[in-house]
Design a protein around this motif. Sequence first.
Motif, mmCIF file in Angstrom:
data_model
loop_
_atom_site.group_PDB
_atom_site.id
_atom_site.type_symbol
_atom_site.label_atom_id
_atom_site.label_comp_id
_atom_site.label_asym_id
_atom_site.label_seq_id
_atom_site.Cartn_x
_atom_site.Cartn_y
_atom_site.Cartn_z
ATOM 1 N N ASN A 1 -7.451 17.314 -15.572
ATOM 2 C CA ASN A 1 -6.473 16.582 -15.259
ATOM 3 C C ASN A 1 -5.490 15.283 -16.320
ATOM 4 O O ASN A 1 -6.833 14.772 -17.370
ATOM 5 C CB ASN A 1 -7.352 15.473 -14.610
ATOM 6 C CG ASN A 1 -6.134 14.144 -13.410
ATOM 7 O OD1 ASN A 1 -4.983 14.645 -14.018
ATOM 8 N ND2 ASN A 1 -6.809 13.920 -13.199
ATOM 9 N N ALA A 2 -4.921 14.746 -16.640
ATOM 10 C CA ALA A 2 -4.383 14.705 -17.580
ATOM 11 C C ALA A 2 -3.675 13.261 -17.568
ATOM 12 O O ALA A 2 -1.696 13.947 -17.370
ATOM 13 C CB ALA A 2 -3.484 15.687 -18.873
ATOM 14 N N PRO A 3 -3.711 12.858 -17.483
ATOM 15 C CA PRO A 3 -3.212 11.416 -16.924
ATOM 16 C C PRO A 3 -1.572 10.387 -17.743
ATOM 17 O O PRO A 3 -0.813 10.209 -17.139
ATOM 18 C CB PRO A 3 -4.143 9.965 -16.570
ATOM 19 C CG PRO A 3 -5.648 10.687 -17.018
ATOM 20 C CD PRO A 3 -4.983 12.008 -17.029
ATOM 21 N N GLY A 4 -2.002 11.613 -19.009
ATOM 22 C CA GLY A 4 -1.016 10.994 -19.536
ATOM 23 C C GLY A 4 -1.627 12.198 -21.252
ATOM 24 O O GLY A 4 -2.519 13.100 -21.179
ATOM 25 N N LEU A 5 0.010 12.257 -21.868
ATOM 26 C CA LEU A 5 -0.425 13.660 -23.068
ATOM 27 C C LEU A 5 0.430 13.473 -24.081
ATOM 28 O O LEU A 5 0.513 12.167 -24.055
ATOM 29 C CB LEU A 5 0.748 14.913 -22.413
ATOM 30 C CG LEU A 5 0.172 15.961 -20.704
ATOM 31 C CD1 LEU A 5 1.857 16.769 -20.695
ATOM 32 C CD2 LEU A 5 -1.018 16.579 -21.150
ATOM 33 N N PRO A 6 -0.763 13.796 -24.960
ATOM 34 C CA PRO A 6 -0.284 13.169 -26.138
ATOM 35 C C PRO A 6 1.390 13.930 -27.000
ATOM 36 O O PRO A 6 1.362 14.878 -26.654
ATOM 37 C CB PRO A 6 -1.213 13.849 -27.171
ATOM 38 C CG PRO A 6 -1.776 15.122 -26.664
ATOM 39 C CD PRO A 6 -1.808 14.431 -24.956
ATOM 40 N N LYS A 7 1.937 12.440 -27.178
ATOM 41 C CA LYS A 7 3.397 12.998 -27.445
ATOM 42 C C LYS A 7 3.776 12.385 -28.309
ATOM 43 O O LYS A 7 3.227 10.950 -29.265
ATOM 44 C CB LYS A 7 4.667 12.722 -27.006
ATOM 45 C CG LYS A 7 3.906 13.207 -25.373
ATOM 46 C CD LYS A 7 5.089 13.125 -24.335
ATOM 47 C CE LYS A 7 5.212 13.570 -23.027
ATOM 48 N NZ LYS A 7 5.585 13.220 -21.603
ATOM 49 N N THR A 8 4.273 13.011 -29.304
ATOM 50 C CA THR A 8 5.333 12.096 -31.069
ATOM 51 C C THR A 8 6.748 11.256 -30.223
ATOM 52 O O THR A 8 6.436 11.368 -28.714
ATOM 53 C CB THR A 8 5.823 13.108 -31.287
ATOM 54 O OG1 THR A 8 7.291 14.507 -30.606
ATOM 55 C CG2 THR A 8 5.784 14.795 -32.159
ATOM 56 N N ASP B 1 1.630 7.484 -28.512
ATOM 57 C CA ASP B 1 0.268 6.576 -28.044
ATOM 58 C C ASP B 1 -1.119 7.509 -27.899
ATOM 59 O O ASP B 1 -0.982 8.218 -27.168
ATOM 60 C CB ASP B 1 0.867 6.536 -26.568
ATOM 61 C CG ASP B 1 -0.073 5.689 -26.035
ATOM 62 O OD1 ASP B 1 -0.797 4.714 -26.352
ATOM 63 O OD2 ASP B 1 -0.403 5.617 -23.653
ATOM 64 N N GLY B 2 -2.035 6.784 -28.797
ATOM 65 C CA GLY B 2 -2.860 7.137 -28.939
ATOM 66 C C GLY B 2 -3.999 6.926 -28.118
ATOM 67 O O GLY B 2 -4.858 7.277 -27.628
ATOM 68 N N THR B 3 -3.976 5.723 -27.205
ATOM 69 C CA THR B 3 -5.389 5.770 -26.200
ATOM 70 C C THR B 3 -5.110 6.525 -25.071
ATOM 71 O O THR B 3 -6.251 6.845 -24.667
ATOM 72 C CB THR B 3 -4.573 4.750 -25.187
ATOM 73 O OG1 THR B 3 -3.374 4.337 -24.440
ATOM 74 C CG2 THR B 3 -3.863 3.081 -26.193
ATOM 75 N N VAL B 4 -4.512 8.072 -24.942
ATOM 76 C CA VAL B 4 -4.724 8.871 -24.039
ATOM 77 C C VAL B 4 -5.818 9.701 -24.022
ATOM 78 O O VAL B 4 -6.377 10.246 -23.335
ATOM 79 C CB VAL B 4 -3.923 9.961 -23.615
ATOM 80 C CG1 VAL B 4 -2.474 9.404 -23.176
ATOM 81 C CG2 VAL B 4 -2.965 10.638 -25.232
ATOM 82 N N ILE B 5 -5.902 10.094 -25.468
ATOM 83 C CA ILE B 5 -6.642 11.004 -26.086
ATOM 84 C C ILE B 5 -8.365 10.355 -25.728
ATOM 85 O O ILE B 5 -8.633 11.546 -25.352
ATOM 86 C CB ILE B 5 -6.530 10.346 -27.523
ATOM 87 C CG1 ILE B 5 -5.989 10.662 -28.481
ATOM 88 C CG2 ILE B 5 -7.909 11.384 -28.198
ATOM 89 C CD1 ILE B 5 -5.299 11.631 -28.146
#
Length: 693
Positions: free
Chosen positions: A643-650, A678-682
Amino acid sequence: MIPDKTLVEKDVYHAAPEVVQGAHVPNFQKYKELYSQSIEKPEEFWGKLAKEFYWKTPKTDKFLDYNFDHTKGKIFIRWMEGATTNICYNLLDRNVHEKKLGDKVAYYWEGNDPEDCMQVTYKELLQQVCKFANVLRAQGVKKGDRISIYMPMIIELVVVMLACARIGAIHSIVFAGFSADSVCERILDSHCSLLITTDGFYRGDKPINLKQIADEALRKCRERNFSVGKCIVVKHLGVTEATGATDETCTDRASSNTQSPPAKRSCYNLQITWNADVDIWWHDLMKEASDKCEPEWCDSEDPLFILYTSGSTGKPKGVQHTVGGYLLYTATTFKYVFDYKPDDVYWCTADIGWITGHSYLAYGPLANGATSVMFEGIPTYPNVSRLWEIIDKYKVTTFYTAPTAIRLLMKYGEDPVKKFSRASLKILGTVGEPINPEAWLWYYNVVGNRKCPIMDTFWQTETGGHMMTPLPAAIPLKPGSATFPFFGVLPAILNESGEELEGEAEGYLVFKKPWPSIMRTIYGNHQRFESTYFKKFPGYFVTGDGCKRDKDGYYWITGRIDDMLNVSGHLLSTAEVESALIEHAAVVEAATVSHPHPIKGECLYCFVTLRDGHEFNETLIAELKDQVREKIGPIATPDYIQNAPGLPKTRSGKIMRRILRQIARNEKDLGDTSTLADGTVIEELFNNRCRTA
Ligand code: WTA
């Protein structure tokens, strides 16, 4: 690039004297001489080899013409254009009539069940191919028509492909493990006029109702306003269309009405549906067909077949090969890489649905008049000694398989191997993915009893034949290295700016010159061909693989450096898997990365972002896995879905798969994250990780 003489030490493996004796290329010096000739005078080098084949109109003028540089115009490659031949004639008629090999066994066929086996001679194969070529002509198939083939590993598959080649029709074989969607997509892309399939088959103890999947594929084609004319069905398991009951006529098949002993076949109970408007039984058509069939004389540059391979946009690419160059190159690589001798018994375990099966189970060995084993089953059925048992049964001298099979069998230890002598083995080979040194050593020490050199052959669907490979007697081996280029192959390693790197180096593996079996185009999309393989570095064919050259000049393939994954030696694109996931109603976004796997080499690790209102749970995971299986096929089933509520993106919105790969591996050092929007997803992604093996 001469391996230093002092390399007889640890980690470098030299050929045993019995391998060197009588070898086509007995030492490194000879390899170097032939290699230099092939690069400096390709026309002379290949021209001489071409004389071994039959040309209706031989080549007299320009042997090779090409452009690899898109800044100078359209990319094209032409070998022996203007010369005419027929590849099927060269594989069969020439061997039967000129070389007098009619009674030689072309294939020992070994079924899924050990007692199910038969053999086919060159003469019988020629008769069957002529008959089916006549069937195709009677169905209105003409030169240039595309024929879709969806069949398991049975002799009829070879008969169909060669029958197509005989009449100049273009075969498009779809691996029998692909789904209905995949078959449909491939039929539509190349507008195939006919589908040839099989009632069903067994993979180990699992029945596969292939006809049902084929029906589904044709239904999907009709929904998209396309109909194939007919569907020809080989009765392999022996079912009747009406009731699905087993049928007494199950031995009434192509190869059993030949002079070989009738095949002992198992009959199973399988229900298939029959659409009399479209479906026709193979044996009904073959009954009346004549076994004489004049071949269609084709230009060397006429298309021979299309084979689909994964593409980074998600849509598979119809890789197109042509007659003359492909014949020349597959025949030559087969002869030299496996150091082929007339008494050899050769076995390639690859499915004909992949390029390895095309080049090294069908065209290459037959062009040499070789005897091959064709195996329908799997390495673990009925037990994990099956491969070694088959090697002893047919006295196999040359065994070519995939690292994933070796890793799978390694798991069971040495005893299942040692139950059989494997005394006939001379040469081993691998293909499909980098082989880890541990598996290489097991293959060498246990399977080959330390006497058989391992040919680690690097190549691609696009290259048609081996590119980087050892030669048994000539090239000392290093476990895990595909060693040196084959004749006519000029590799280079480039850095990101496209500069060629000399000496010890690592970068993009490219080829600077065409070899005879390089693909000519992507069916129906030449532009995509140019942009996929030639755009990044003008003047070079880009493989998409990374590569290292060591201090001794050996090449080591490091794996894909594009958006491609290699699962059990099968290429998949991340985009293809992601688009299958996104089709599920619960998923808004998906990202797929490769994850190390002890047997498959790599497996799929997927991140999914759900739509509001959907819950991430076991049911959903199972549904998503099914979804991918259905869209692509079982080979693409993800091992992990997280599950990935957000993905790391440029900042420009591109998913940073590099970071996802690290998360999947639980590696906290993410390297440079400065381009991350947005680093908070990590942290959350680390918390949601799947527990991996
Ligand atoms: C990989 C299969 C390392 C590579 C013939 C390539 C290999 C892709 C090797 C092509 C090898 C194949 N060592 N990697 N010996 N052989 N590969 O088109 O990534 O199914 O680009 O052709 O497999 O896969 P394809």
